[in-house]
Design an enzyme around this catalytic site. Structure first.
Site, PDB file in Angstrom:
ATOM      1  N   ASP A  27      18.051  28.276  37.170  1.00 54.36           N
ATOM      2  CA  ASP A  27      18.800  29.076  38.138  1.00 54.36           C
ATOM      3  C   ASP A  27      18.051  29.019  39.460  1.00 54.36           C
ATOM      4  OD1 ASP A  27      20.804  29.921  36.360  1.00 54.36           O
ATOM      5  OD2 ASP A  27      19.596  31.616  35.669  1.00 54.36           O
ATOM      6  N   ASP A  70      27.057  28.415  36.736  1.00 50.98           N
ATOM      7  CA  ASP A  70      27.466  29.817  36.596  1.00 50.98           C
ATOM      8  C   ASP A  70      28.625  30.133  37.539  1.00 50.98           C
ATOM      9  OD1 ASP A  70      25.341  30.124  34.810  1.00 50.98           O
ATOM     10  OD2 ASP A  70      23.997  30.931  36.336  1.00 50.98           O
TER      11      ASP A  70
END
Length: 152
Positions: free
Chosen positions: A106, A122
């Site tokens: 991330d 995401d």
């Protein structure tokens, strides 16, 4: 579309790991978002961390089910097809990370609010899900209108 989204996700994660690992951050939009490297072994918001194989199996099954449905049923409904394709793209992008790295990379950190660090995959899952919900709502409205007209 799926190939392009997965490729974009993987390329951005490569750059995140190359330039931000282990603890660097770069302002993207000052006061709004920054790029910061993070490793997520769980689901959204790091829930259920450490269940790598559970996430691999669930994600693989969900992505395969979506792809099979897309190629057998949804071809005539472009909005549905697009929504499912974007969801599958995000699932595949994060699945690649889980299989090869054991975690998901991330790197997008909103700084204007206390929120989880996330990635392109995401975003794809979220946008695809919102689009799918909108499709289903409009389809229900359209179907109920059609039934009312048929009853008159």
């Amino acid at each position: 579309m799926i190939v392009l989204i997965v490729a974009f996700d993987q390329i951005t994660k490569y750059f995140a790991k190359s330039y931000l690992y282990p603890d660097k951050s770069k302002d993207f939009i000052n006061g709004f978002a920054e790029f910061r490297y993070a490793e997520n072994t769980g689901a959204a918001f790091s829930m259920l961390s450490g269940n790598r194989w559970l996430f691999i199996v669930l994600t693989a099954v969900a992505a395969m089910a979506i792809l099979v449905y897309m190629y057998t049923k949804a071809q005539k409904k472009l909005w549905l097809y697009w929504s499912l394709g974007v969801i599958a793209s995000g699932a595949i992008g994060n699945l690649i990370d889980r299989v090869y790295l054991g975690y998901v990379i991330d790197f997008i950190n909103p700084t204007f609010v206390n929120f989880a660090v996330f990635n392109i995959a995401d975003c794809a899952v979220t946008l695809g899900a919102v689009s799918l919900i909108a499709y289903l709502v409009f389809d229900m409205i359209k179907s109920s209108g059609k039934k009312e007209n048929d009853n008159e």
